[in-house]
Design a protein around this motif. Structure first.
Motif, PDB file in Angstrom:
ATOM      1  N   TYR A 135      52.324  42.054  35.619  1.00  0.00           N
ATOM      2  CA  TYR A 135      51.929  41.672  36.878  1.00  0.00           C
ATOM      3  C   TYR A 135      50.650  42.167  36.860  1.00  0.00           C
ATOM      4  N   ASP A 136      49.739  41.451  37.762  1.00  0.00           N
ATOM      5  CA  ASP A 136      48.619  41.820  38.518  1.00  0.00           C
ATOM      6  C   ASP A 136      48.851  41.878  39.995  1.00  0.00           C
ATOM      7  N   LEU A 137      48.688  42.811  40.718  1.00  0.00           N
ATOM      8  CA  LEU A 137      49.170  42.598  42.155  1.00  0.00           C
ATOM      9  C   LEU A 137      47.758  42.995  43.092  1.00  0.00           C
ATOM     10  N   VAL A 138      47.545  42.034  43.798  1.00  0.00           N
ATOM     11  CA  VAL A 138      46.679  42.353  45.002  1.00  0.00           C
ATOM     12  C   VAL A 138      47.073  42.031  46.369  1.00  0.00           C
ATOM     13  N   MET A 139      46.169  42.241  47.359  1.00  0.00           N
ATOM     14  CA  MET A 139      46.424  42.290  48.826  1.00  0.00           C
ATOM     15  C   MET A 139      45.163  41.433  49.510  1.00  0.00           C
ATOM     16  N   GLU A 140      45.467  40.808  50.386  1.00  0.00           N
ATOM     17  CA  GLU A 140      44.284  40.139  51.279  1.00  0.00           C
ATOM     18  C   GLU A 140      43.630  41.022  51.697  1.00  0.00           C
ATOM     19  N   PRO A 141      42.164  41.026  51.876  1.00  0.00           N
ATOM     20  CA  PRO A 141      41.465  39.778  51.151  1.00  0.00           C
ATOM     21  C   PRO A 141      41.321  40.237  49.595  1.00  0.00           C
ATOM     22  N   TYR A 142      41.197  39.403  48.921  1.00  0.00           N
ATOM     23  CA  TYR A 142      40.938  39.495  47.304  1.00  0.00           C
ATOM     24  C   TYR A 142      40.426  38.247  46.963  1.00  0.00           C
ATOM     25  N   ASN A 164      48.483  50.712  35.843  1.00  0.00           N
ATOM     26  CA  ASN A 164      47.017  50.946  35.160  1.00  0.00           C
ATOM     27  C   ASN A 164      46.258  50.554  36.414  1.00  0.00           C
ATOM     28  N   HIS A 165      44.776  51.003  36.044  1.00  0.00           N
ATOM     29  CA  HIS A 165      43.740  50.642  37.238  1.00  0.00           C
ATOM     30  C   HIS A 165      43.782  51.558  38.453  1.00  0.00           C
ATOM     31  N   LEU A 166      44.158  52.597  38.413  1.00  0.00           N
ATOM     32  CA  LEU A 166      44.395  53.485  39.523  1.00  0.00           C
ATOM     33  C   LEU A 166      43.132  54.068  39.795  1.00  0.00           C
ATOM     34  N   LYS A 167      42.885  54.449  41.335  1.00  0.00           N
ATOM     35  CA  LYS A 167      41.690  55.099  41.590  1.00  0.00           C
ATOM     36  C   LYS A 167      41.500  56.576  40.892  1.00  0.00           C
ATOM     37  N   LYS A 168      40.342  56.766  40.843  1.00  0.00           N
ATOM     38  CA  LYS A 168      39.777  58.001  40.469  1.00  0.00           C
ATOM     39  C   LYS A 168      40.309  59.175  41.314  1.00  0.00           C
ATOM     40  N   ASP A 169      40.799  60.086  40.736  1.00  0.00           N
ATOM     41  CA  ASP A 169      41.272  61.496  41.463  1.00  0.00           C
ATOM     42  C   ASP A 169      42.391  61.206  42.469  1.00  0.00           C
ATOM     43  N   GLY A 213      43.072  51.643  42.591  1.00  0.00           N
ATOM     44  CA  GLY A 213      41.496  51.767  42.164  1.00  0.00           C
ATOM     45  C   GLY A 213      41.148  50.699  41.635  1.00  0.00           C
ATOM     46  N   ASN A 214      40.064  50.834  40.875  1.00  0.00           N
ATOM     47  CA  ASN A 214      39.299  49.646  40.001  1.00  0.00           C
ATOM     48  C   ASN A 214      38.927  50.078  38.967  1.00  0.00           C
ATOM     49  N   SER A 215      39.624  50.956  38.109  1.00  0.00           N
ATOM     50  CA  SER A 215      39.056  51.540  36.751  1.00  0.00           C
ATOM     51  C   SER A 215      39.497  50.497  35.692  1.00  0.00           C
ATOM     52  N   HIS A 260      43.011  46.072  41.644  1.00  0.00           N
ATOM     53  CA  HIS A 260      44.398  45.752  41.593  1.00  0.00           C
ATOM     54  C   HIS A 260      45.451  46.525  40.977  1.00  0.00           C
ATOM     55  N   LEU A 261      46.551  46.372  41.087  1.00  0.00           N
ATOM     56  CA  LEU A 261      47.311  47.188  40.189  1.00  0.00           C
ATOM     57  C   LEU A 261      48.303  46.507  39.177  1.00  0.00           C
ATOM     58  N   HIS A 262      47.986  46.767  37.893  1.00  0.00           N
ATOM     59  CA  HIS A 262      48.801  46.421  36.669  1.00  0.00           C
ATOM     60  C   HIS A 262      49.929  46.861  36.318  1.00  0.00           C
TER      61      HIS A 262
END
Length: 291
Positions: free
Chosen positions: A140-147, A211-216, A236-238, A245-247
């Motif tokens: 899954y790729d999960l997002v929230m408004e706005p995206y 995956n794709h979590l924010k740095k630190d 995050g967007n790594s 988004h969150l994968h």
């Protein structure tokens, strides 16, 4: 047989064996067969086509018979054919189904806030970037408004910096948060996964990858035991990502021990206590039922 040639006969047999194994043999053999078909054989086929074109020119000049070269060329075109799947010109999901992919797990939703499923589900239409690979078959790729707003600022996206709650009880086997978040839409990534947390699930002994979590932002370390609902990091967007988004996906093999990320067997992932189907699909708006 003489016109086909010994090498071509072997190649045809390998192609047939690989395709048959995809539909009748499960597990890592099928995973490797899928990867070999999509990534390795097309390279062999392209090299064969180039060599045979050169030989065609030589044979024309020398006025030699070219029947065998024609057969070679046909076989090499067949080898290259799966490249169309890798390039998404022909779209085919990794041939595994919910009935036979075991064990499946049912976990908690990773967010308290209302969430949108960017990609998810069992079909190509609802989950195109994932179902074509064995490891991410039910990711899954999960997002929230706005995206999907085209902004170059991570802060403009609804899911940016939201707390991620552990969907499962298990042991953290890998955690990393030192990779910088990239500019949305730039694809100037350092790694595919970016910052991540991998958890070995108590219930099944299989693995959940986030995956794709924010740095630190990761608040757990290797060896920690987490319970469902624990805050473990922030979105995050790594990594290889078009926007924050969150994968999340579930797989059988330990991700720290596979040779390459796609060389794993993805397993079904369902969610409990949400307002929709247990396997939500692209476009679903999900609210977690908190008691």
């Amino acid at each position: 047989m003489r016109n086909i040639g010994f090498t071509n006969s072997i190649l045809i047999g390998i192609i047939f064996l690989l395709w048959i194994s995809l539909f009748f043999i499960s597990g890592l053999f099928s995973v490797y067969a899928w990867t070999f078909l999509k990534m390795i054989l097309p390279i062999v086929g392209l090299l064969g086509i180039i060599i045979n074109i050169i030989l065609f020119i030589v044979f024309i000049i020398r006025k030699k018979k070219m029947m065998k070269l024609c057969v070679n060329l046909i076989v090499n075109i067949v080898l290259v054919f799966p490249l169309l799947m890798t390039m998404n010109i022909i779209i085919l999901a990794y041939p595994n189904d919910l009935e036979h992919a075991k064990p499946a797990v049912t976990v908690e939703w990773p967010f308290i806030e209302q969430t949108v499923v960017g990609w998810g589900g069992d079909t190509v239409e609802n989950n195109l970037p994932h179902v074509i690979w064995s490891s991410e078959r039910w990711a899954y790729d999960l997002v929230m408004e706005p995206y999907d707003i085209g902004s170059s600022n991570n802060e403009d996206y609804g899911i940016w910096n939201k707390e991620v709650h552990s969907p499962v009880s298990g042991t953290v086997i890998a955690a990393y948060d030192e990779e910088a978040d990239i500019v949305p839409g730039s694809e100037q990534f350092i790694s595919l996964e970016g910052n991540y947390i991998y958890i070995k699930i108590d219930e099944t002994g299989t693995y959940l990858l986030l995956n794709h979590l924010k740095k630190d932002s990761v608040s757990v370390k290797v060896g920690d035991h987490v319970d469902q609902g624990d805050v473990i990091g922030r979105v995050g967007n790594s990594g290889s990502t078009s926007e924050p988004h969150l994968h999340i996906h579930h797989q059988r093999q330990d991700p720290t021990k596979v040779i390459y990320p796609i060389l794993a067997e993805g397993l079904p992932l369902f969610f409990e206590d949400i307002n929709g189907e247990s396997m939500p699909k692209k476009g679903d708006i999900i609210t977690r039922n908190i008691q």
